[in-house]
Design an enzyme around this catalytic site. Sequence first.
Site, PDB file in Angstrom:
ATOM      1  N   SER A 122       0.804  -1.225   0.000  1.00 54.05           N
ATOM      2  CA  SER A 122       0.000   0.000   0.000  1.00 54.05           C
ATOM      3  C   SER A 122       0.842   1.284   0.000  1.00 54.05           C
ATOM      4  O   SER A 122       0.496   2.219  -0.728  1.00 54.05           O
ATOM      5  CB  SER A 122      -0.961  -0.015   1.192  1.00 54.05           C
ATOM      6  OG  SER A 122      -1.900  -1.050   1.009  1.00 54.05           O
ATOM      7  N   LYS A 147     -10.097  -5.804  10.241  1.00 56.63           N
ATOM      8  CA  LYS A 147     -11.199  -5.191   9.485  1.00 56.63           C
ATOM      9  C   LYS A 147     -12.537  -5.228  10.239  1.00 56.63           C
ATOM     10  O   LYS A 147     -13.337  -4.314  10.103  1.00 56.63           O
ATOM     11  CB  LYS A 147     -11.353  -5.872   8.115  1.00 56.63           C
ATOM     12  CG  LYS A 147     -10.202  -5.557   7.156  1.00 56.63           C
ATOM     13  CD  LYS A 147     -10.461  -6.171   5.789  1.00 56.63           C
ATOM     14  CE  LYS A 147      -9.224  -6.091   4.920  1.00 56.63           C
ATOM     15  NZ  LYS A 147      -9.451  -6.624   3.570  1.00 56.63           N
ATOM     16  N   ASP A 198     -12.900  -3.114  -0.989  1.00 57.98           N
ATOM     17  CA  ASP A 198     -12.409  -4.367  -1.587  1.00 57.98           C
ATOM     18  C   ASP A 198     -13.319  -4.836  -2.723  1.00 57.98           C
ATOM     19  O   ASP A 198     -12.847  -5.207  -3.803  1.00 57.98           O
ATOM     20  CB  ASP A 198     -12.334  -5.476  -0.525  1.00 57.98           C
ATOM     21  CG  ASP A 198     -11.200  -5.243   0.457  1.00 57.98           C
ATOM     22  OD1 ASP A 198     -10.170  -4.663   0.056  1.00 57.98           O
ATOM     23  OD2 ASP A 198     -11.343  -5.643   1.628  1.00 57.98           O
ATOM     24  N   GLY A 210     -15.818 -16.996   3.399  1.00 58.82           N
ATOM     25  CA  GLY A 210     -15.230 -16.244   4.516  1.00 58.82           C
ATOM     26  C   GLY A 210     -15.384 -14.745   4.326  1.00 58.82           C
ATOM     27  O   GLY A 210     -16.217 -14.274   3.540  1.00 58.82           O
ATOM     28  N   ASN A 215     -18.691 -23.859  -0.804  1.00 65.48           N
ATOM     29  CA  ASN A 215     -17.691 -23.824   0.266  1.00 65.48           C
ATOM     30  C   ASN A 215     -17.445 -25.217   0.825  1.00 65.48           C
ATOM     31  O   ASN A 215     -18.327 -26.073   0.772  1.00 65.48           O
ATOM     32  CB  ASN A 215     -18.175 -22.886   1.392  1.00 65.48           C
ATOM     33  CG  ASN A 215     -17.071 -22.524   2.352  1.00 65.48           C
ATOM     34  OD1 ASN A 215     -15.955 -22.226   1.926  1.00 65.48           O
ATOM     35  ND2 ASN A 215     -17.347 -22.562   3.644  1.00 65.48           N
ATOM     36  N   TYR A 228      -2.861 -13.415  -4.943  1.00 66.51           N
ATOM     37  CA  TYR A 228      -1.871 -13.195  -5.994  1.00 66.51           C
ATOM     38  C   TYR A 228      -0.498 -13.537  -5.417  1.00 66.51           C
ATOM     39  O   TYR A 228      -0.348 -13.693  -4.203  1.00 66.51           O
ATOM     40  CB  TYR A 228      -1.895 -11.734  -6.483  1.00 66.51           C
ATOM     41  CG  TYR A 228      -1.486 -10.757  -5.412  1.00 66.51           C
ATOM     42  CD1 TYR A 228      -2.429 -10.221  -4.543  1.00 66.51           C
ATOM     43  CD2 TYR A 228      -0.151 -10.407  -5.241  1.00 66.51           C
ATOM     44  CE1 TYR A 228      -2.063  -9.359  -3.537  1.00 66.51           C
ATOM     45  CE2 TYR A 228       0.229  -9.539  -4.232  1.00 66.51           C
ATOM     46  CZ  TYR A 228      -0.728  -9.018  -3.387  1.00 66.51           C
ATOM     47  OH  TYR A 228      -0.349  -8.175  -2.387  1.00 66.51           O
TER      48      TYR A 228
HETATM   49  P1  ATR Z   1     -10.865 -14.615   4.516  1.00 64.95           P
HETATM   50  O1  ATR Z   1     -11.121 -13.469   5.420  1.00 64.95           O
HETATM   51  O2  ATR Z   1      -9.566 -14.533   3.744  1.00 64.95           O
HETATM   52  O3  ATR Z   1     -12.014 -14.932   3.632  1.00 64.95           O
HETATM   53  P2  ATR Z   1     -11.652 -16.757   6.249  1.00 64.95           P
HETATM   54  O4  ATR Z   1     -12.802 -15.954   6.722  1.00 64.95           O
HETATM   55  O5  ATR Z   1     -10.832 -17.529   7.242  1.00 64.95           O
HETATM   56  O6  ATR Z   1     -10.600 -15.874   5.464  1.00 64.95           O
HETATM   57  O7  ATR Z   1     -12.185 -17.776   5.118  1.00 64.95           O
HETATM   58  C1  ATR Z   1     -11.354 -18.667   4.447  1.00 64.95           C
HETATM   59  C2  ATR Z   1     -12.163 -19.396   3.377  1.00 64.95           C
HETATM   60  O8  ATR Z   1     -11.289 -20.293   2.655  1.00 64.95           O
HETATM   61  C3  ATR Z   1     -13.276 -20.273   3.932  1.00 64.95           C
HETATM   62  O9  ATR Z   1     -14.332 -20.315   2.991  1.00 64.95           O
HETATM   63  C4  ATR Z   1     -12.583 -21.658   4.035  1.00 64.95           C
HETATM   64  O10 ATR Z   1     -13.470 -22.757   4.007  1.00 64.95           O
HETATM   65  P3  ATR Z   1     -14.216 -23.267   5.367  1.00 64.95           P
HETATM   66  O11 ATR Z   1     -15.340 -22.292   5.624  1.00 64.95           O
HETATM   67  O12 ATR Z   1     -14.700 -24.623   5.046  1.00 64.95           O
HETATM   68  O13 ATR Z   1     -13.164 -23.244   6.446  1.00 64.95           O
HETATM   69  C5  ATR Z   1     -11.771 -21.629   2.779  1.00 64.95           C
HETATM   70  N1  ATR Z   1     -10.602 -22.541   2.800  1.00 64.95           N
HETATM   71  C6  ATR Z   1      -9.471 -22.422   3.538  1.00 64.95           C
HETATM   72  N2  ATR Z   1      -8.592 -23.406   3.272  1.00 64.95           N
HETATM   73  C7  ATR Z   1      -9.192 -24.202   2.314  1.00 64.95           C
HETATM   74  C8  ATR Z   1      -8.793 -25.387   1.612  1.00 64.95           C
HETATM   75  N3  ATR Z   1      -7.605 -25.956   1.816  1.00 64.95           N
HETATM   76  N4  ATR Z   1      -9.658 -25.900   0.696  1.00 64.95           N
HETATM   77  C9  ATR Z   1     -10.859 -25.313   0.464  1.00 64.95           C
HETATM   78  N5  ATR Z   1     -11.291 -24.197   1.101  1.00 64.95           N
HETATM   79  C10 ATR Z   1     -10.472 -23.642   2.017  1.00 64.95           C
END
Ligand code: ATR
Length: 275
Positions: free
Chosen positions: A17, A66, A103, A129, A151, A217
């Site tokens: 940033s 956030k 975002d 998430g 998901n 990315y």
């Molecule tokens: P963010 O704020 O980056 O969205 P988060 O709220 O922790 O982070 O959400 C992460 C997301 O990635 C969730 O949808 C998670 O799935 P779950 O709800 O089942 O936990 C998903 N995720 C994380 N690791 C994953 C993996 N190895 N395969 C598939 N989905 C994954």
Amino acid sequence: MADRYAVFGNPIKHSKSPQIHAAFAAQTGETLEYGAECIDEAQFETCVEAFFREGGKGLNITVPFKQRAWEMAQWRSPAAERAGAVNTLYMNQQGQLCGDNTDGIGLVCDLANNRTRLQGARVLILGAGGAVRGVLEPFLAAGAAQIVIANRTRAKAEELARAFSDLGVVSGCGFNEIDPAPFDLVLNGTSASLQGELPPIPADVVARRTTCYDMMYGAEQTPFCAWAEAAGSGKVMDGLGMLVEQAAESFRIWRGVKPQTSDVIDSVRRQLNAN
Ligand code: ATR
């Protein structure tokens, strides 16, 4: 003295940033300083209050603060309200702390720059998430006709879909229940690529006309982008453009002028690849 801005997060070392906002300031002729501060988890609210008390003009907020920024804001934009997260803070004329979330609009702008239409589009979103929550309202406002949220934990997708179903056609399911017909856009909003993993989705959700977008990315191609190319997508993008676009939208909120992004995206990409 130059107006002061900063990004607060933890960790913050790799934040791009400051570089992005310095480029925007040079381009628009605005005089400002923009720093990056690693904030102790216990001190977030105190640090935000101190920053504005000492005359700071605006903050970007990143992981993991956030939601706490959302709670602190005395006024929230509709996008921030729905996202449940704030990434842009400033004071209004009445001295109220205002929170926005750029975002989602950043992603919408990056898609538009790359000629991907959301108007009338069938969209598949992987993940349920915080990152995904932030893009649903802007996608529906941009005219997406149908959004399917898939998901790993199916209940979270269903819950998120319900929370936005008053705004449009949104449904939730598990990865193994996705309708195996091509979508116009497939968006990876999971954090799976952080572990070098890929959500298990069928290749038939992708046709040549499908745009595939990874919100993550990196210097290397992400596992999702590599999968999308192999599945035959004609347009594959990672989240670097979204990063620069969300910054441009924050800059516009603070300074009233929207910077051009394409040269800045190119220079951040070059720097990323050089490291
Ligand atoms: P963010 O704020 O980056 O969205 P988060 O709220 O922790 O982070 O959400 C992460 C997301 O990635 C969730 O949808 C998670 O799935 P779950 O709800 O089942 O936990 C998903 N995720 C994380 N690791 C994953 C993996 N190895 N395969 C598939 N989905 C994954």
